[in-house]
Scaffold this motif. Structure first.
Motif, mmCIF file in Angstrom:
data_model
loop_
_atom_site.group_PDB
_atom_site.id
_atom_site.type_symbol
_atom_site.label_atom_id
_atom_site.label_comp_id
_atom_site.label_asym_id
_atom_site.label_seq_id
_atom_site.Cartn_x
_atom_site.Cartn_y
_atom_site.Cartn_z
ATOM 1 N N TYR A 102 31.762 51.094 22.372
ATOM 2 C CA TYR A 102 32.868 50.263 22.831
ATOM 3 C C TYR A 102 34.184 51.036 22.659
ATOM 4 O O TYR A 102 35.036 51.032 23.547
ATOM 5 C CB TYR A 102 32.904 48.961 22.032
ATOM 6 C CG TYR A 102 33.874 47.938 22.566
ATOM 7 C CD1 TYR A 102 33.458 46.997 23.503
ATOM 8 C CD2 TYR A 102 35.193 47.902 22.142
ATOM 9 C CE1 TYR A 102 34.342 46.044 23.994
ATOM 10 C CE2 TYR A 102 36.077 46.963 22.626
ATOM 11 C CZ TYR A 102 35.647 46.033 23.556
ATOM 12 O OH TYR A 102 36.521 45.101 24.044
ATOM 13 N N GLU A 155 40.236 45.809 26.701
ATOM 14 C CA GLU A 155 39.369 44.762 26.157
ATOM 15 C C GLU A 155 39.230 43.621 27.148
ATOM 16 O O GLU A 155 38.151 43.043 27.288
ATOM 17 C CB GLU A 155 39.907 44.267 24.816
ATOM 18 C CG GLU A 155 39.717 45.279 23.709
ATOM 19 C CD GLU A 155 40.039 44.724 22.339
ATOM 20 O OE1 GLU A 155 39.937 43.493 22.128
ATOM 21 O OE2 GLU A 155 40.384 45.530 21.456
ATOM 22 N N ARG A 200 35.760 42.322 28.659
ATOM 23 C CA ARG A 200 35.400 40.917 28.475
ATOM 24 C C ARG A 200 35.094 40.261 29.830
ATOM 25 O O ARG A 200 34.164 39.482 29.959
ATOM 26 C CB ARG A 200 36.561 40.191 27.775
ATOM 27 C CG ARG A 200 36.151 39.136 26.827
ATOM 28 C CD ARG A 200 37.279 38.453 26.078
ATOM 29 N NE ARG A 200 38.639 38.668 26.539
ATOM 30 C CZ ARG A 200 39.523 39.484 25.972
ATOM 31 N NH1 ARG A 200 39.205 40.181 24.902
ATOM 32 N NH2 ARG A 200 40.741 39.599 26.454
ATOM 33 N N LYS A 201 35.884 40.628 30.853
ATOM 34 C CA LYS A 201 35.709 40.054 32.184
ATOM 35 C C LYS A 201 34.341 40.414 32.775
ATOM 36 O O LYS A 201 33.750 39.622 33.509
ATOM 37 C CB LYS A 201 36.814 40.555 33.110
ATOM 38 C CG LYS A 201 36.948 39.763 34.390
ATOM 39 C CD LYS A 201 38.085 40.300 35.246
ATOM 40 C CE LYS A 201 39.406 39.778 34.718
ATOM 41 N NZ LYS A 201 40.535 40.121 35.611
ATOM 42 N N PRO A 215 31.575 41.645 25.191
ATOM 43 C CA PRO A 215 32.499 41.179 24.151
ATOM 44 C C PRO A 215 32.911 42.329 23.236
ATOM 45 O O PRO A 215 32.223 43.349 23.150
ATOM 46 C CB PRO A 215 31.666 40.155 23.376
ATOM 47 C CG PRO A 215 30.262 40.665 23.523
ATOM 48 C CD PRO A 215 30.194 41.275 24.908
#
Length: 102
Positions: free
Chosen positions: A53, A63, A67-68, A72
């Motif tokens: 990440y 981020e 997230r979209k 997460p």
């Protein structure tokens, strides 16, 4: 009718009861080892996820974008460079006081 206890039969019955208990302990020990291995694997997976990440965010992904698309933020972050500590209020005042006294 005789009610004499047969020592061999008593020992055999006792051994069966103990064997059942030992088998439960054997299964318990196996389950404990399996759970520990699973915990270690989950921790490693969390570290790998956090590291990857971080690579994604360093490559330019935000981020919000991640997230979209359904990814997460990791629960734990990979340690990076230590953050710069702000100056302590007491230290700044002491230095100012020392400069005024000179």
């Amino acid at each position: 009718m005789s009610t004499q206890l047969d020592p061999e039969r008593a020992a055999h019955d006792a051994r069966q009861l103990l064997d059942e208990r030992v088998n439960v302990v054997r299964r318990l020990a196996t389950a404990s080892a399996d759970a520990e291995r699973a915990r270690e694997a989950a921790e490693q997976a969390d570290r790998d996820f956090a590291s990857t990440y971080r690579e994604a965010t360093q490559a330019g992904w935000t981020e919000a974008e991640l997230r979209k698309i359904g990814i997460p933020a990791p629960k734990r972050r990979v340690p990076g460079r230590p953050r710069k500590q702000p100056a302590k209020a007491g230290t700044a005042q002491t230095e100012q006081g020392d400069n005024q006294n000179q």
